[in-house]
Design a protein around this motif. Structure first.
Motif, PDB file in Angstrom:
ATOM      1  N   LEU A 136       0.838  -1.204   0.000  1.00 44.83           N
ATOM      2  CA  LEU A 136       0.000   0.000   0.000  1.00 44.83           C
ATOM      3  C   LEU A 136       0.867   1.245   0.000  1.00 44.83           C
ATOM      4  N   ASP A 137       1.877   1.248   0.859  1.00 47.72           N
ATOM      5  CA  ASP A 137       2.780   2.404   0.942  1.00 47.72           C
ATOM      6  C   ASP A 137       3.547   2.602  -0.364  1.00 47.72           C
ATOM      7  N   ALA A 138       3.847   1.484  -1.040  1.00 45.97           N
ATOM      8  CA  ALA A 138       4.618   1.549  -2.288  1.00 45.97           C
ATOM      9  C   ALA A 138       3.721   1.787  -3.503  1.00 45.97           C
ATOM     10  N   GLY A 139       2.389   1.757  -3.302  1.00 48.59           N
ATOM     11  CA  GLY A 139       1.469   1.921  -4.428  1.00 48.59           C
ATOM     12  C   GLY A 139       1.573   0.785  -5.418  1.00 48.59           C
ATOM     13  N   LEU A 140       1.485  -0.454  -4.912  1.00 47.91           N
ATOM     14  CA  LEU A 140       1.747  -1.628  -5.740  1.00 47.91           C
ATOM     15  C   LEU A 140       0.610  -2.643  -5.638  1.00 47.91           C
ATOM     16  N   ILE A 141       0.164  -3.116  -6.811  1.00 47.74           N
ATOM     17  CA  ILE A 141      -0.787  -4.220  -6.877  1.00 47.74           C
ATOM     18  C   ILE A 141       0.021  -5.494  -7.056  1.00 47.74           C
ATOM     19  N   LYS A 142      -0.036  -6.362  -6.055  1.00 47.01           N
ATOM     20  CA  LYS A 142       0.786  -7.567  -6.064  1.00 47.01           C
ATOM     21  C   LYS A 142      -0.053  -8.757  -5.610  1.00 47.01           C
ATOM     22  N   ALA A 143      -0.043  -9.808  -6.412  1.00 45.06           N
ATOM     23  CA  ALA A 143      -0.796 -11.002  -6.049  1.00 45.06           C
ATOM     24  C   ALA A 143      -0.170 -11.662  -4.829  1.00 45.06           C
ATOM     25  N   ILE A 144      -1.005 -12.258  -3.994  1.00 44.03           N
ATOM     26  CA  ILE A 144      -0.526 -12.988  -2.828  1.00 44.03           C
ATOM     27  C   ILE A 144       0.010 -14.346  -3.290  1.00 44.03           C
ATOM     28  N   GLY A 145       1.170 -14.715  -2.796  1.00 42.56           N
ATOM     29  CA  GLY A 145       1.747 -16.012  -3.157  1.00 42.56           C
ATOM     30  C   GLY A 145       2.184 -16.045  -4.607  1.00 42.56           C
ATOM     31  N   THR A 146       1.855 -17.132  -5.275  1.00 45.96           N
ATOM     32  CA  THR A 146       2.209 -17.298  -6.690  1.00 45.96           C
ATOM     33  C   THR A 146       1.109 -16.705  -7.563  1.00 45.96           C
ATOM     34  N   PRO A 147       1.388 -15.642  -8.320  1.00 42.54           N
ATOM     35  CA  PRO A 147       0.332 -14.980  -9.102  1.00 42.54           C
ATOM     36  C   PRO A 147      -0.451 -15.924 -10.006  1.00 42.54           C
ATOM     37  N   ALA A 148       0.240 -16.845 -10.665  1.00 37.24           N
ATOM     38  CA  ALA A 148      -0.446 -17.766 -11.578  1.00 37.24           C
ATOM     39  C   ALA A 148      -1.513 -18.560 -10.845  1.00 37.24           C
ATOM     40  N   HIS A 149      -1.222 -18.967  -9.610  1.00 32.08           N
ATOM     41  CA  HIS A 149      -2.207 -19.733  -8.840  1.00 32.08           C
ATOM     42  C   HIS A 149      -3.434 -18.889  -8.527  1.00 32.08           C
ATOM     43  N   ARG A 150      -3.201 -17.627  -8.157  1.00 32.19           N
ATOM     44  CA  ARG A 150      -4.332 -16.756  -7.813  1.00 32.19           C
ATOM     45  C   ARG A 150      -5.244 -16.562  -9.021  1.00 32.19           C
ATOM     46  N   PHE A 151      -4.664 -16.414 -10.219  1.00 31.86           N
ATOM     47  CA  PHE A 151      -5.467 -16.163 -11.412  1.00 31.86           C
ATOM     48  C   PHE A 151      -6.131 -17.444 -11.914  1.00 31.86           C
ATOM     49  N   GLN A 152      -5.489 -18.583 -11.706  1.00 30.41           N
ATOM     50  CA  GLN A 152      -6.099 -19.848 -12.090  1.00 30.41           C
ATOM     51  C   GLN A 152      -7.284 -20.173 -11.182  1.00 30.41           C
ATOM     52  N   GLU A 153      -7.203 -19.719  -9.921  1.00 35.43           N
ATOM     53  CA  GLU A 153      -8.302 -19.941  -8.992  1.00 35.43           C
ATOM     54  C   GLU A 153      -9.551 -19.162  -9.418  1.00 35.43           C
ATOM     55  N   ASP A 154      -9.368 -17.885  -9.692  1.00 34.20           N
ATOM     56  CA  ASP A 154     -10.490 -17.035 -10.112  1.00 34.20           C
ATOM     57  C   ASP A 154      -9.971 -16.079 -11.177  1.00 34.20           C
ATOM     58  N   ALA A 155     -10.337 -16.366 -12.432  1.00 32.69           N
ATOM     59  CA  ALA A 155      -9.797 -15.586 -13.550  1.00 32.69           C
ATOM     60  C   ALA A 155     -10.290 -14.151 -13.561  1.00 32.69           C
ATOM     61  N   LEU A 156     -11.370 -13.850 -12.831  1.00 37.43           N
ATOM     62  CA  LEU A 156     -11.820 -12.458 -12.782  1.00 37.43           C
ATOM     63  C   LEU A 156     -10.785 -11.575 -12.092  1.00 37.43           C
ATOM     64  N   ARG A 157      -9.908 -12.182 -11.287  1.00 39.14           N
ATOM     65  CA  ARG A 157      -8.852 -11.422 -10.629  1.00 39.14           C
ATOM     66  C   ARG A 157      -7.932 -10.733 -11.634  1.00 39.14           C
ATOM     67  N   LEU A 158      -7.852 -11.284 -12.847  1.00 41.02           N
ATOM     68  CA  LEU A 158      -7.058 -10.644 -13.906  1.00 41.02           C
ATOM     69  C   LEU A 158      -7.555  -9.224 -14.149  1.00 41.02           C
ATOM     70  N   LEU A 159      -8.865  -9.085 -14.262  1.00 42.36           N
ATOM     71  CA  LEU A 159      -9.457  -7.776 -14.524  1.00 42.36           C
ATOM     72  C   LEU A 159      -9.530  -6.936 -13.249  1.00 42.36           C
ATOM     73  N   ARG A 160      -9.693  -7.593 -12.121  1.00 43.37           N
ATOM     74  CA  ARG A 160      -9.712  -6.865 -10.842  1.00 43.37           C
ATOM     75  C   ARG A 160      -8.373  -6.172 -10.597  1.00 43.37           C
ATOM     76  N   ALA A 161      -7.283  -6.796 -10.998  1.00 41.23           N
ATOM     77  CA  ALA A 161      -5.962  -6.165 -10.844  1.00 41.23           C
ATOM     78  C   ALA A 161      -5.914  -4.850 -11.611  1.00 41.23           C
ATOM     79  N   ILE A 162      -6.464  -4.864 -12.819  1.00 36.99           N
ATOM     80  CA  ILE A 162      -6.519  -3.645 -13.632  1.00 36.99           C
ATOM     81  C   ILE A 162      -7.411  -2.613 -12.959  1.00 36.99           C
TER      82      ILE A 162
END
Length: 439
Positions: A136-162
């Motif tokens: 938050l302090d760095a102004g960064l959107i960063k997936a928790i853990g392994t990003p590929a796993h987070r997006f494979q779990e719920d692909a809507l997270r791809l657009l949520r990041a944007i």
């Protein structure tokens, strides 16, 4: 302290008095740390769904299978979710099963670090297992853990990041960004209603232009609105569009919109030139690029796109009209008074004026037509643009005319005379009717 916060704290206190651990979670913590007022409060707890229902018996088990209860308290509904670990995601949307767990495990199954922070609802203490506060302090959107796993779990997270990067004006962590690009195809597995909801929030953000750039450069656009990609590299006549290709022009327009535009206006600006790639021609004898009929083609394409994304008929009709009419502004200074008044009386006129303003401001900067219409607004301000009709179908029948489809043309012609100021009373209207149709 807001009333909503008071209610959330009272729910949390009830859970704690019953011996359960509970924290504020997700967006409300993120927004509070950013100095923003949370619009909602989510509570994470060690209490099982049944234990929550026992404490709040009038609640709704909206997602009890996933540990989520909508607690209704003092006229407000807040989600209370049991700390959990998710099982496999076989549909790129939701887990097949969940196991109730600890706060630390619960934090690590969430999407982005800035959304994985907990806060003590009473003391305000931050509990951060995922380094979300640092991001938050760095102004960064960063997936928790392994990003590929987070997006494979719920692909809507791809657009949520944007969406989060757009709304908060944050950068996306390079590893997370690479995973978005590599897994963009997964978005095709998501229901268009969910995609539309995220996309709308991007468009309604004051930073929508950057959001659209990210949607396209990430590869996500290709999987729900590929027509946008075709705007890139579609050259325009430099004498009218020195700013660049159609995509650049559209992006600049989105950035120039006034504060809080409607969703319909944002969509109309985004799609106003969507027909240009399909109508592109180059005339070597004149060294001239043309897009003949791109307004009509674009309106039809916009309608098709919005139906595919399941927008409402009301939204589709408004956007269709705005795209179809956006080229008519070049003719307003040559229209007769009646036509100008009808032009100005159309239901989306003000939004079309804003579209025209940013269309000109982003390219040639010519404002003659815009200024002409603003002057006409002042000139016509003393009376309705379309005044009450001087005659009706009943009047025509009373004058001896037989009912027929011709009535529409007669009344429209009379209205034109009225708008031009040539016929101003019922008596004059009857005299006009006698002269033109009763002889």
């Amino acid at each position: 302290m807001s009333e909503l916060l008071n209610i959330a704290q009272e729910i949390a206190s009830t859970l704690r008095k019953a011996g359960h651990l509970c924290y504020f979670a997700g967006g409300c913590v993120r927004d509070s740390l950013l100095g923003l007022s949370p619009k909602d409060y989510d509570i994470a707890t060690s209490a099982t769904p049944q234990q929550v229902l026992d404490l709040f018996p009038h609640s709704d088990a909206i997602g009890a299978h996933f540990g989520v209860i909508l607690v209704k308290y003092r006229g407000v509904g807040l989600e209370v979710a049991t700390f959990r670990v998710d099982g496999n995601y076989n549909d790129n949307r939701r887990p097949d099963s969940v196991t109730f767990s600890s706060p630390e495990e619960d934090a690590k199954r969430r999407d982005f670090t800035i959304n994985g922070i907990f806060q003590d609802p009473i003391t305000g203490e931050i509990i951060d297992y995922v380094d979300g506060e640092k991001d938050l302090d760095a102004g960064l959107i960063k997936a928790i853990g392994t990003p590929a796993h987070r997006f494979q779990e719920d692909a809507l997270r791809l657009l949520r990041a944007i969406r989060f990067a757009t709304k908060l004006q944050f950068q996306i962590d390079p590893i997370t960004w690479q995973a978005i690009q590599e897994h963009a195809h997964l978005l095709s597995s998501i229901a268009v209603e969910r995609i539309q909801a995220e996309f709308n929030q991007i468009l309604l953000s004051p930073h929508r232009a950057r959001g659209i750039e990210l949607v396209v450069s990430s590869g996500l656009a290709q999987h729900f609105i590929p027509e946008l990609v075709d705007l890139i590299g579609c050259e325009q006549p430099p004498q009218f569009h020195p700013e660049g290709d159609v995509f650049v022009h559209t992006r600049i327009m989105l950035d120039m919109l006034y504060d809080t535009p409607s969703l319909e206006l944002c969509l109309a600006v985004l799609l106003h030139d969507i027909g240009k790639p399909a109508t592109y021609t180059y005339d070597p004898s004149e060294d001239r690029i043309r897009f003949n009929g791109h307004d009509k083609v674009g309106a039809e394409m916009a309608e098709s796109i919005l139906r595919r994304l399941k927008y409402s008929n009301k939204t589709i009709e408004a956007v269709f009209d705005m795209v179809l009419n956006h080229m008519n502004f070049m003719n307003v200074r040559f229209m007769k008074t009646a036509k100008v008044k009808r032009f100005m009386a159309r239901p989306h006129y003000e939004e079309e004026m804003e579209l025209h303003r940013v269309d000109c401001a982003s390219s040639n900067g010519i404002t003659e037509n815009y200024d002409f219409l603003r002057d006409k607004e002042k000139e016509f301000a003393s009376e309705p643009l379309i005044p009450p009709a001087l005659l009706t179908g009943k009047d025509l029948i009373a004058q001896g005319l037989q009912p027929s489809p011709k009535f529409t043309k007669i009344l429209e012609s009379l209205q034109t005379e009225q708008l031009e100021g040539k016929v101003t009373s019922k008596e004059e209207a009857l005299a006009w009717l006698s002269e033109h149709y009763l002889l």
